[in-house]
Design a protein around this motif. Structure first.
Motif, PDB file in Angstrom:
ATOM      1  N   SER A 287       0.937  -1.176   0.066  1.00 38.83           N
ATOM      2  CA  SER A 287      -0.062   0.004  -0.225  1.00 38.83           C
ATOM      3  C   SER A 287       0.747   1.336   0.170  1.00 38.83           C
ATOM      4  CB  SER A 287      -0.792   0.106   1.237  1.00 38.83           C
ATOM      5  OG  SER A 287      -1.518   1.216   1.167  1.00 38.83           O
ATOM      6  N   SER A 288       0.631   2.283  -0.575  1.00 36.99           N
ATOM      7  CA  SER A 288       1.011   3.557  -0.791  1.00 36.99           C
ATOM      8  C   SER A 288       0.122   4.700  -0.377  1.00 36.99           C
ATOM      9  CB  SER A 288       1.768   3.821  -1.904  1.00 36.99           C
ATOM     10  OG  SER A 288       2.842   2.621  -2.512  1.00 36.99           O
ATOM     11  N   TYR A 289       0.664   5.589   0.291  1.00 36.65           N
ATOM     12  CA  TYR A 289      -0.551   6.537   0.735  1.00 36.65           C
ATOM     13  C   TYR A 289       0.558   8.070   0.516  1.00 36.65           C
ATOM     14  CZ  TYR A 289       1.805   5.681   5.258  1.00 36.65           C
ATOM     15  OH  TYR A 289       2.736   5.653   6.103  1.00 36.65           O
ATOM     16  N   ALA A 290      -0.311   9.211   0.348  1.00 36.47           N
ATOM     17  CA  ALA A 290       0.236  10.291   0.305  1.00 36.47           C
ATOM     18  C   ALA A 290      -1.034  11.328   0.636  1.00 36.47           C
ATOM     19  CB  ALA A 290       1.096  10.826  -0.941  1.00 36.47           C
ATOM     20  N   VAL A 291      -0.405  12.363   1.385  1.00 31.84           N
ATOM     21  CA  VAL A 291      -1.419  13.668   1.527  1.00 31.84           C
ATOM     22  C   VAL A 291      -0.545  14.820   1.227  1.00 31.84           C
ATOM     23  CG1 VAL A 291      -2.895  15.168   3.044  1.00 31.84           C
ATOM     24  CG2 VAL A 291      -3.140  12.320   2.875  1.00 31.84           C
ATOM     25  N   LYS A 292      -0.717  15.630   0.409  1.00 28.15           N
ATOM     26  CA  LYS A 292       0.097  16.894  -0.080  1.00 28.15           C
ATOM     27  C   LYS A 292       0.178  17.580   0.849  1.00 28.15           C
ATOM     28  CE  LYS A 292       1.146  19.506  -4.052  1.00 28.15           C
ATOM     29  NZ  LYS A 292       0.634  20.109  -5.366  1.00 28.15           N
ATOM     30  N   TYR A 293       1.453  17.967   1.117  1.00 26.63           N
ATOM     31  CA  TYR A 293       2.138  18.869   2.267  1.00 26.63           C
ATOM     32  C   TYR A 293       1.594  18.428   3.685  1.00 26.63           C
ATOM     33  CZ  TYR A 293       1.741  22.095  -1.805  1.00 26.63           C
ATOM     34  OH  TYR A 293       1.986  22.841  -2.950  1.00 26.63           O
ATOM     35  N   LYS A 294       1.541  17.193   3.685  1.00 27.40           N
ATOM     36  CA  LYS A 294       1.290  16.516   5.278  1.00 27.40           C
ATOM     37  C   LYS A 294       2.221  15.515   5.409  1.00 27.40           C
ATOM     38  CE  LYS A 294      -3.206  18.185   6.216  1.00 27.40           C
ATOM     39  NZ  LYS A 294      -4.571  17.838   6.701  1.00 27.40           N
ATOM     40  N   PHE A 295       1.938  14.345   4.705  1.00 32.09           N
ATOM     41  CA  PHE A 295       2.749  13.125   4.762  1.00 32.09           C
ATOM     42  C   PHE A 295       2.618  12.148   3.684  1.00 32.09           C
ATOM     43  CE2 PHE A 295      -1.437  12.334   6.902  1.00 32.09           C
ATOM     44  CZ  PHE A 295      -1.695  11.174   6.345  1.00 32.09           C
ATOM     45  N   SER A 296       3.479  11.063   3.833  1.00 36.14           N
ATOM     46  CA  SER A 296       3.372  10.201   2.535  1.00 36.14           C
ATOM     47  C   SER A 296       4.182   8.814   3.211  1.00 36.14           C
ATOM     48  CB  SER A 296       4.236  10.599   1.383  1.00 36.14           C
ATOM     49  OG  SER A 296       5.520  10.879   1.553  1.00 36.14           O
ATOM     50  N   GLY A 297       3.875   7.533   2.410  1.00 32.50           N
ATOM     51  CA  GLY A 297       4.614   6.533   3.021  1.00 32.50           C
ATOM     52  C   GLY A 297       4.084   5.408   2.268  1.00 32.50           C
ATOM     53  N   ASN A 298       4.665   4.196   2.650  1.00 29.76           N
ATOM     54  CA  ASN A 298       4.147   3.019   1.906  1.00 29.76           C
ATOM     55  C   ASN A 298       4.173   2.031   3.044  1.00 29.76           C
ATOM     56  OD1 ASN A 298       6.983   1.534   1.591  1.00 29.76           O
ATOM     57  ND2 ASN A 298       7.152   3.681   0.526  1.00 29.76           N
ATOM     58  N   LEU A 299       3.655   0.797   3.002  1.00 26.64           N
ATOM     59  CA  LEU A 299       3.343  -0.332   3.770  1.00 26.64           C
ATOM     60  C   LEU A 299       3.639  -1.629   2.921  1.00 26.64           C
ATOM     61  CD1 LEU A 299       3.054  -1.572   6.833  1.00 26.64           C
ATOM     62  CD2 LEU A 299       0.746  -1.461   6.446  1.00 26.64           C
ATOM     63  N   ASN A 300       4.457  -2.367   3.439  1.00 26.64           N
ATOM     64  CA  ASN A 300       4.592  -3.828   2.613  1.00 26.64           C
ATOM     65  C   ASN A 300       4.529  -4.861   3.888  1.00 26.64           C
ATOM     66  OD1 ASN A 300       4.807  -2.738   0.405  1.00 26.64           O
ATOM     67  ND2 ASN A 300       7.089  -2.746   0.426  1.00 26.64           N
ATOM     68  N   LEU A 301       3.321  -5.951   3.635  1.00 29.36           N
ATOM     69  CA  LEU A 301       3.459  -7.257   4.459  1.00 29.36           C
ATOM     70  C   LEU A 301       3.429  -8.272   3.767  1.00 29.36           C
ATOM     71  CD1 LEU A 301       0.270  -5.809   6.609  1.00 29.36           C
ATOM     72  CD2 LEU A 301       2.766  -5.448   7.120  1.00 29.36           C
ATOM     73  N   ARG A 302       4.419  -9.182   4.443  1.00 28.53           N
ATOM     74  CA  ARG A 302       4.708 -10.504   3.452  1.00 28.53           C
ATOM     75  C   ARG A 302       4.572 -11.595   4.435  1.00 28.53           C
ATOM     76  NH1 ARG A 302      10.266  -7.905   0.884  1.00 28.53           N
ATOM     77  NH2 ARG A 302       9.232  -6.252  -0.122  1.00 28.53           N
ATOM     78  N   TYR A 303       3.912 -12.729   3.945  1.00 24.46           N
ATOM     79  CA  TYR A 303       3.904 -13.900   4.698  1.00 24.46           C
ATOM     80  C   TYR A 303       3.821 -14.970   3.806  1.00 24.46           C
ATOM     81  CZ  TYR A 303       1.929 -17.560   7.698  1.00 24.46           C
ATOM     82  OH  TYR A 303       1.696 -18.758   8.366  1.00 24.46           O
ATOM     83  N   GLU A 304       4.672 -16.082   4.154  1.00 27.52           N
ATOM     84  CA  GLU A 304       4.847 -17.341   3.183  1.00 27.52           C
ATOM     85  C   GLU A 304       4.980 -18.493   3.949  1.00 27.52           C
ATOM     86  OE1 GLU A 304       8.274 -17.045   0.955  1.00 27.52           O
ATOM     87  OE2 GLU A 304       7.720 -14.980   0.005  1.00 27.52           O
ATOM     88  N   ASN A 305       4.065 -19.446   3.677  1.00 23.70           N
ATOM     89  CA  ASN A 305       4.134 -20.863   4.157  1.00 23.70           C
ATOM     90  C   ASN A 305       4.828 -21.767   3.078  1.00 23.70           C
ATOM     91  OD1 ASN A 305       3.152 -23.140   5.967  1.00 23.70           O
ATOM     92  ND2 ASN A 305       2.035 -23.630   4.076  1.00 23.70           N
TER      93      ASN A 305
END
Length: 887
Positions: A287-305
């Motif tokens: 997931s990527s997110y951004a709000v102009k002039y406030k904050f931004s970022g990204n999140l990666n979750l990985r799970y493997e069996n």
């Protein structure tokens, strides 16, 4: 002769007084009844005209122009416009070589000019944001319908050319014999999709019938009974087609299939998964997110069996691994006095070595993973107060040890000058006296990978609080010496202490030391004092302005410091270990501190008084500039920061001198410095290689004994250096760096599987014409890293490590790019991980091949070819040889 005379009576200007008729009585009519009567008269059908006025078809002004001529044929109700003609009506504009306007039928016919065998000035039909470039067009202003021949257009990155187009209204267009493509050259596309019938809704969709894919005008077996292409300038949700293949140990698989969710303009969500027929699977959320002039970022979750081999076989194994990556940054302008940041990279220690879908092989070499989530707040005022709360985590993937501070709270008050004057400059010892206050509270957890997220990870947690009040001042001595003095008071709190005692019944009656954990508040206070004195000495030697080397300059910064740390024996206790049955032995008395093993450790018991010596040197030269137009000589640094540091313990009874540390850098050429460091010991070693209280020179050796030395250099240069351009590092956010590795590609670099290569969609800078000659300036870059370490602490006299790493990238042509990364370990006499990269820009397509033939952990290769346009990113082919996890 006859004459007639006429006369007319001139009316009087006076208004006759006509008496009003008398009425028997006056009648008052309400205003509402008058309005009702007027309305009834207006709706009276007998009063309306039954002849209808014809409606005007052209309801707007028509503008037209022709450069050669504008001919109006009133007999046939036509207007002829020729050469660079245009016609504007409302939001419709038509540009063409020839335009005919029939104002009797309200139709416009436009076409190009056919001269000398070349068809030029093709019509351009523009209505609002839609633009169509046909061979000819027929448009009706009354119905706003149009018939277009050989039309060309572009919508949301899609380019199309249709043999016949019928425009029904502003929102529906029917096409016949259509070619769809994302190629830059619409006349000769390198690939296209062909369909006989299509419905085009601008800004929304394209719906077609039977569709076939052509490559270089050659039909392929790729076809669909119908096709649906969404058209939008915004992100849209949709399925992500997986990649199919086979693995020797896990069976058939599909990888990277899932769904993309365009949740809002501020953030999105990608759900991906892998599945193998032996039961292995993987789930990923990005997931990527951004709000102009406030904050931004990204999140990666990985799970493997992961399942290895088949159930029932001796090599069968099953394991689960995971990885969490979160990056969050806040815009400083959004909240100047508070800030929230997060850089998280945490997971199973074996994730990058065991993952079933890892493309970035260089991430396997990363042994340290670090994470930090922090929030800071500043309270403005006098004095200023700064506070912060953070979660810090350090993970070693080899030892599987995890060190975490949860939480780590700090606060401090800015520097206060209690005796400074209200106005003017602070002078002297008293004016410069300043103090601060800071407090740090931690809950430190040391655990392992297997115990993380379990209750056992908190069993050995340590909590502690430390308060510090540093007081310092600085002043001048004899106008040339800079002096400073400082003292620090420290108060340490702990909530767990450790009592030690000797228990004769321990160890099955053999006796032993027993440590008891005591829960409860405890504290201790310490203080110290330090002072320093330093200056700067300049020395220069002039050779003359006519010499190549005109001047040498030596800058020395000597300093001497003194520090004293009292011994705090009041915080130490003792216990007695009784002697054995041998009467010649005495009981052993052991001193210990109950604070030993706490978060901040125990206070020092031994009094120390040290004198420190330091000398910093810089050697510079002024040489005659090779540029004859230069007015000043060129400044060159010959030796940068050659530092010597050592200390002498006044309170010690032996080995009072510490090692002499040497550190410096020698500039060779721009961007290349040779960094060196060493440890020189003045004391000798005995026959057991133990340090003794005898100077090495008195033991038949040299003045100093070289214990340890290191030399390293890093160099990077490229073709841009010879063009006078600076090379910017464009790899700051690559996947290797986010996984905890280097920013450069010395460990290798793997193409992002979602982009395929480094070429953007329709990059205009990569456009090549026949006039371009590329062989005389081929873009390239080269990176080198060399290090060697010498160790002689116990007369080993050996090179403990020596390695060379290098990487290079080369653009053979504007569309061919190759690169490699490798290295050599001189200590172990072997080639380090080697990575080859090949990338090809196929205009509308992209192709890449990444090969790791030599690796300390795994070897693999990866091939990708696909369409560059994001709207057709699912049309691709990729194949790989996955790393053999058994090696």
């Amino acid at each position: 002769m006859n004459a007639q005379l006429f006369a007319q009576e001139i009316p009087t200007t006076e208004i006759p007084n006509i008496p009003a008729e008398e009425t028997p009585e006056s009648i008052v009519i309400p205003a509402t009844e008058i309005l009702q009567e007027v309305n009834e008269r207006e709706v009276d059908s007998t009063k309306n005209d039954t002849i209808k006025v014809p409606k005007e078809v052209l309801t707007d002004i028509v503008e037209y122009y022709g450069e050669d001529y504008v001919y109006i044929d009133n007999l046939n109700s036509k207007i002829y416009l020729y050469n660079k003609a245009y016609l504007i009506y409302g939001d419709v504009r038509i540009d063409a070589g020839e335009i005919i306007l029939d104002y009797a039928t309200n139709e416009v016919y436009a076409r190009g000019i056919d001269s000398t065998g070349a068809y030029t000035q093709r019509p351009v039909f523009t209505q609002g944001p839609n633009v169509v470039e046909p061979d000819s067009i027929k448009f009706n202003y009354d119905t706003e319908q149009a018939i277009v021949y050989n039309s060309r257009g572009e919508e949301s990155g899609f380019k199309y050319i249709a043999e016949k187009t019928k425009k029904i209204n502003d929102s529906v267009i029917f096409l016949r014999n259509v070619k769809f493509t994302t190629s830059r050259d619409i006349e000769n596309p390198d690939y296209y999709f062909y369909t006989r019938k299509a419905k085009f809704v601008p800004k929304k969709k394209i719906v077609t019938g039977l569709t076939n894919m052509y490559i270089a005008d050659v039909p392929t077996p790729i076809g669909l009974p119908f096709a649906y292409f969404p058209l939008t300038d915004d992100r849209t949700s949709g399925f992500i087609l997986p990649t199919f293949g086979e693995n020797s140990s896990r069976g058939f698989f599909f990888q990277n299939g899932g769904y993309y969710l365009a949740l809002s303009e501020y953030f999105d969500l990608t759900l991906l998964g892998d599945y193998y027929t032996n039961g292995s699977y993987a789930l990923r959320t990005e997931s990527s997110y951004a709000v102009k002039y406030k904050f931004s970022g990204n999140l990666n979750l990985r799970y493997e069996n992961i399942i290895t081999e088949e159930r029932g076989f001796p090599d069968f194994a099953q394991s689960t691994i995971y990885n969490i990556q979160w990056s969050h940054s806040q815009d400083q302008k959004s909240s100047p006095n508070s800030r929230f940041n997060a850089q998280v990279n945490f997971g199973s220690s074996e994730y990058f070595r065991q993952s079933v879908n890892i493309v970035n092989n260089s991430s396997v070499l990363n042994n340290q993973l670090s994470s930090s989530v922090s929030y800071s707040k500043t309270f403005e005022g006098e004095p200023q107060i700064n506070t912060s709360a953070a979660i810090n985590l350090q993970q070693n993937t080899q030892t599987q040890q995890i060190n975490m501070s949860l939480p780590n709270v700090t606060a401090n008050i800015s520097r206060i000058f209690p005796f400074a004057p209200k106005t003017g400059v602070k002078k002297g010892i008293i004016d410069n006296i300043n103090l601060q206050y800071d407090v740090t509270a931690q809950n430190r957890i040391n655990t392992t990978d297997s115990l993380f997220f379990t209750a056992e990870m908190f069993d050995d947690a340590l909590i502690g609080v430390q308060h510090r009040i540093p007081i310092s001042t600085n002043f001048k001595v004899l106008d040339y010496l800079s002096a400073s003095a400082s003292t620090t008071f420290t108060e340490t709190w702990t909530f767990t202490t450790f009592e030690q005692r000797y228990d004769e019944t321990a160890n099955d009656g053999d006796g032993g030391v027993v440590t008891d954990t005591v829960n409860g508040f405890d504290r201790y206070s310490t203080y110290n004092f330090s002072a320093s004195l330093g200056t700067t000495v300049y020395g220069s030697f002039n050779f003359g302005d006519d010499k190549k080397i005109q001047k040498l300059r030596h800058v020395m910064r000597p300093s001497v410091s003194y520090s004293v740390n009292p011994g705090f024996e009041q915080y130490y206790d003792e216990y007695t270990i009784p002697a054995t049955a041998d009467p010649d032995l005495n009981d052993e008395i052991v001193q210990y501190s109950r604070f030993l093993g706490t978060l901040n450790g125990a206070p020092g018991r031994v009094y120390s008084s040290n004198v420190g010596l330091a000398l910093s040197n810089t050697f510079e030269a002024k040489i005659r500039d090779s540029d004859t137009t230069a007015l000043e000589p060129k400044k060159v640094i010959l030796l940068n920061n050659l530092n010597f540091t050592t200390s002498y313990n006044l309170a010690g009874d032996s080995l009072q001198w510490s090692q002499l540390n040497v550190r410096g850098a020698i500039p060779i050429i721009p961007k290349l410095d040779i960094n060196f460091s060493g440890e020189l010991d003045p004391y000798a070693l005995d026959n057991n290689n133990q340090k003794i209280d005898v100077f090495n020179i008195d033991n038949g050796g040299s003045l100093f004994r070289l214990n340890r030395a290191n030399v390293s250099l890093n160099y990077s240069f490229s073709s841009k250096d010879f063009e006078g351009k600076s090379e910017e590092d464009e790899r700051e956010d690559n996947q290797t760096f986010r996984n905890g590795g280097r920013q450069d590609d010395l460990f290798g670099d793997t193409t992002d599987r979602f982009r395929g290569d480094d070429y953007g969609d329709d990059d205009e800078e990569k456009t090549v014409t026949n006039k371009d000659w590329y062989n005389y300036k081929i873009p390239w870059d080269l990176r080198l890293a060399y290090t060697i370490t010498y160790n002689n602490t116990a007369r080993q006299d050996e090179i403990s490590s020596q390695s060379l790493m290098f990487s290079s990238n080369l653009e053979l042509s504007p569309r061919w790019k190759v690169g490699f990364s490798s290295g050599y370990d001189f200590k172990n006499k072997g080639v380090t991980q080697t990575n080859f990269r090949f990338q090809r820009d196929l205009e509308s397509w992209k192709m890449s091949f990444n090969w790791t033939p030599i690796g300390s952990v795994n070897t693999s290769w990866y091939f990708f070819v696909g369409i560059k346009s994001s709207i057709l990113s699912d049309i691709k082919y990729d194949q790989r040889r996955e790393p053999d996890q058994g090696l």
